[in-house]
Design a protein around this motif. Structure first.
Motif, PDB file in Angstrom:
ATOM      1  N   LEU A 155      22.844  40.300  26.490  1.00 14.89           N
ATOM      2  CA  LEU A 155      22.477  41.670  27.050  1.00 14.89           C
ATOM      3  C   LEU A 155      23.417  42.827  26.812  1.00 14.89           C
ATOM      4  O   LEU A 155      23.432  43.702  26.434  1.00 14.89           O
ATOM      5  N   VAL A 156      24.852  42.219  26.986  1.00 16.32           N
ATOM      6  CA  VAL A 156      26.198  42.966  26.792  1.00 16.32           C
ATOM      7  C   VAL A 156      26.258  43.440  25.229  1.00 16.32           C
ATOM      8  O   VAL A 156      26.346  44.725  25.174  1.00 16.32           O
ATOM      9  N   GLY A 157      25.895  42.656  24.533  1.00 14.22           N
ATOM     10  CA  GLY A 157      26.158  43.023  22.993  1.00 14.22           C
ATOM     11  C   GLY A 157      24.995  43.891  22.474  1.00 14.22           C
ATOM     12  O   GLY A 157      25.258  44.798  21.832  1.00 14.22           O
ATOM     13  N   GLU A 158      23.730  43.902  23.233  1.00 12.94           N
ATOM     14  CA  GLU A 158      22.778  44.843  22.978  1.00 12.94           C
ATOM     15  C   GLU A 158      22.949  46.331  23.968  1.00 12.94           C
ATOM     16  O   GLU A 158      22.237  47.127  23.785  1.00 12.94           O
ATOM     17  N   GLY A 159      24.100  46.291  24.580  1.00 12.58           N
ATOM     18  CA  GLY A 159      24.211  47.468  25.442  1.00 12.58           C
ATOM     19  C   GLY A 159      23.486  47.671  26.416  1.00 12.58           C
ATOM     20  O   GLY A 159      23.108  48.722  26.908  1.00 12.58           O
ATOM     21  N   LEU A 160      22.676  46.476  27.184  1.00 12.73           N
ATOM     22  CA  LEU A 160      21.800  46.788  28.325  1.00 12.73           C
ATOM     23  C   LEU A 160      22.304  46.395  29.666  1.00 12.73           C
ATOM     24  O   LEU A 160      21.655  47.012  30.609  1.00 12.73           O
ATOM     25  N   LEU A 161      23.371  45.968  29.781  1.00 12.11           N
ATOM     26  CA  LEU A 161      24.020  45.463  31.088  1.00 12.11           C
ATOM     27  C   LEU A 161      24.643  46.779  31.814  1.00 12.11           C
ATOM     28  O   LEU A 161      25.375  47.395  31.118  1.00 12.11           O
ATOM     29  N   ASP A 162      23.857  47.103  33.140  1.00 13.53           N
ATOM     30  CA  ASP A 162      24.397  48.600  33.572  1.00 13.53           C
ATOM     31  C   ASP A 162      25.392  48.087  34.711  1.00 13.53           C
ATOM     32  O   ASP A 162      26.847  48.602  34.666  1.00 13.53           O
ATOM     33  N   GLU A 163      25.251  46.858  35.554  1.00 12.99           N
ATOM     34  CA  GLU A 163      26.227  46.394  36.678  1.00 12.99           C
ATOM     35  C   GLU A 163      26.562  45.075  36.580  1.00 12.99           C
ATOM     36  O   GLU A 163      25.923  44.298  36.028  1.00 12.99           O
ATOM     37  N   LEU A 164      27.975  44.592  36.919  1.00 11.46           N
ATOM     38  CA  LEU A 164      28.201  43.354  37.142  1.00 11.46           C
ATOM     39  C   LEU A 164      28.862  42.944  38.590  1.00 11.46           C
ATOM     40  O   LEU A 164      29.787  43.525  38.994  1.00 11.46           O
ATOM     41  N   PHE A 165      28.146  42.161  39.272  1.00  7.01           N
ATOM     42  CA  PHE A 165      28.785  41.658  40.483  1.00  7.01           C
ATOM     43  C   PHE A 165      29.351  40.220  40.131  1.00  7.01           C
ATOM     44  O   PHE A 165      28.789  39.433  39.542  1.00  7.01           O
ATOM     45  N   TRP A 166      30.575  40.118  40.466  1.00  6.62           N
ATOM     46  CA  TRP A 166      31.453  38.878  40.004  1.00  6.62           C
ATOM     47  C   TRP A 166      32.513  38.343  41.176  1.00  6.62           C
ATOM     48  O   TRP A 166      33.269  39.060  41.803  1.00  6.62           O
ATOM     49  N   THR A 167      32.098  37.173  41.551  1.00  6.51           N
ATOM     50  CA  THR A 167      32.734  36.574  42.269  1.00  6.51           C
ATOM     51  C   THR A 167      33.839  35.657  41.980  1.00  6.51           C
ATOM     52  O   THR A 167      33.460  35.218  40.681  1.00  6.51           O
ATOM     53  N   VAL A 168      35.260  35.949  42.253  1.00 13.34           N
ATOM     54  CA  VAL A 168      36.303  35.232  41.900  1.00 13.34           C
ATOM     55  C   VAL A 168      36.603  34.197  42.674  1.00 13.34           C
ATOM     56  O   VAL A 168      36.900  34.402  43.896  1.00 13.34           O
ATOM     57  N   SER A 169      36.509  32.842  42.336  1.00 10.74           N
ATOM     58  CA  SER A 169      36.560  31.593  43.450  1.00 10.74           C
ATOM     59  C   SER A 169      38.092  31.123  43.215  1.00 10.74           C
ATOM     60  O   SER A 169      38.721  31.315  42.036  1.00 10.74           O
ATOM     61  N   PRO A 170      38.841  31.019  44.376  1.00 10.84           N
ATOM     62  CA  PRO A 170      40.192  30.609  44.146  1.00 10.84           C
ATOM     63  C   PRO A 170      40.442  29.366  43.729  1.00 10.84           C
ATOM     64  O   PRO A 170      40.933  28.426  44.552  1.00 10.84           O
ATOM     65  N   VAL A 171      40.007  28.996  42.537  1.00 12.51           N
ATOM     66  CA  VAL A 171      40.089  27.532  41.966  1.00 12.51           C
ATOM     67  C   VAL A 171      40.267  27.543  40.612  1.00 12.51           C
ATOM     68  O   VAL A 171      40.033  28.455  39.820  1.00 12.51           O
ATOM     69  N   LEU A 172      40.884  26.703  39.916  1.00 14.40           N
ATOM     70  CA  LEU A 172      41.397  26.601  38.626  1.00 14.40           C
ATOM     71  C   LEU A 172      40.415  25.386  37.956  1.00 14.40           C
ATOM     72  O   LEU A 172      40.519  24.321  38.499  1.00 14.40           O
ATOM     73  N   ALA A 173      39.707  25.844  36.978  1.00  7.37           N
ATOM     74  CA  ALA A 173      38.781  24.724  36.163  1.00  7.37           C
ATOM     75  C   ALA A 173      39.475  24.089  35.484  1.00  7.37           C
ATOM     76  O   ALA A 173      39.420  22.697  34.919  1.00  7.37           O
ATOM     77  N   GLY A 174      40.272  24.611  34.353  1.00 10.30           N
ATOM     78  CA  GLY A 174      41.069  24.081  33.546  1.00 10.30           C
ATOM     79  C   GLY A 174      40.125  23.776  32.118  1.00 10.30           C
ATOM     80  O   GLY A 174      38.964  23.784  32.065  1.00 10.30           O
ATOM     81  N   ARG A 175      40.804  23.628  31.049  1.00  5.96           N
ATOM     82  CA  ARG A 175      40.094  23.153  29.743  1.00  5.96           C
ATOM     83  C   ARG A 175      40.969  22.250  28.905  1.00  5.96           C
ATOM     84  O   ARG A 175      42.078  22.303  28.976  1.00  5.96           O
TER      85      ARG A 175
END
Length: 291
Positions: A222-242
């Motif tokens: 969606l982003v690559g095709e330039g289609l997304l208008d808005e983003l609602f983003w919750t940042v959770s206070p946790v580290l997931a790690g990789r």
């Protein structure tokens, strides 16, 4: 304009014990008058320009949005099932004509229903009142995107009804196998789905406000095709790690920097304890595939 009295179908306890705290809100944002309990929990009214494709995601502090195929419902693990996050998820669904997800998200959440009340049952009546005031159907239509036609056919969300957008080959594989409540739609002629064509088909069904909840690969398209208008983003206070494992961020399957940056402008910041609820407006360059 002075506030008009708000009618709420529910009484008693508030939707959230602690409402969201508004840290910043861009002046002049579209606003609908939310039912009283929803407005109290959200810290004010909410609105979206139409038409609009908007996304809602939760990530860890280190940017992880999904833990991997071996983990089910990783969004709940990342969010800690925070009530405020689930309320915002329900509120954004309550605003939508349709909820758009990929087949991977369907598989990763085997018992989920993409309805407002599923994630925040305490606000069921308020969500229904909001949808009625906005002229929405009783529930948003679920739209599932699959190029291959590989779907968990016994998923309860499909049994309740969904629009399945796929390729001609995917249509051939799924014909006669989906629950009777589903609508099967072939979009385009090739082996690859173009999300612009999918959204055009969704729009032709009268859906002006479309919420996507992923996953990250679908968001990448969606982003690559330039289609997304808005983003609602919750940042959770946790580290997931990789640890060499594949734990994607918000956008997967598409490289944007350095050649094709997508800029975002902050339009709202809310907080509940150590959780941040961010809202961005996106500005797109030309689709890299079209250049």
């Amino acid at each position: 304009m002075p506030d008009r009295p708000r009618a709420s179908p529910a009484a008693g306890l508030p939707v959230l014990a602690e409402p969201l705290e508004v840290l910043y809100e861009e002046p002049g944002l579209p606003r609908w008058q939310l039912p009283h309990r929803l407005a109290a929990a959200y810290g004010g009214d909410l609105g979206l320009a139409e038409p609009c494709l908007y996304a809602n995601f939760v990530t860890s502090l280190d940017g992880v949005v999904a833990l991997g195929h071996e983990y089910r419902s990783s969004g709940s693990a990342i969010s800690g099932r925070e009530p405020a996050d689930r309320f915002v998820m329900g509120l954004l669904r309550a605003c939508a004509d349709a909820v758009l997800i990929g087949a991977g998200t369907l598989r990763a959440s085997p018992t989920h229903h993409w309805t407002p009340e599923h994630v925040c049952p305490a606000a069921r009546a308020d969500f229904a009142a909001l949808r009625h005031s906005l002229g929405r159907a009783a529930r948003p239509e679920l739209v599932v995107v699959t190029a291959s036609g590989d779907l968990p056919l016994a998923h309860p969300a499909l049994s309740e009804g969904a629009l399945v957008a796929t390729t001609v080959e995917g249509q051939r594989l799924l014909a006669g196998r989906l629950p009777a409540a589903c609508t099967l739609l072939a979009v385009g002629q090739g082996p690859r789905l173009r999300m612009g064509e999918v959204l055009a088909a969704v729009g032709a069904r009268g859906h002006a406000l479309v919420l996507t909840e992923g996953g990250p690969r679908l968001l990448g398209h969606l982003v690559g095709e330039g289609l997304l208008d808005e983003l609602f983003w919750t940042v959770s206070p946790v580290l997931a790690g990789r640890n060499g494992s594949r734990r994607p961020g918000l956008v997967d399957g598409r490289e944007l920097l350095p050649g094709h940056p997508v800029r975002a402008e902050t339009v709202s910041i809310r907080r509940r304890a150590s959780y941040l609820f961010l809202r961005y407006r996106l500005t797109h360059n030309q689709d890299p595939d079209q250049q």
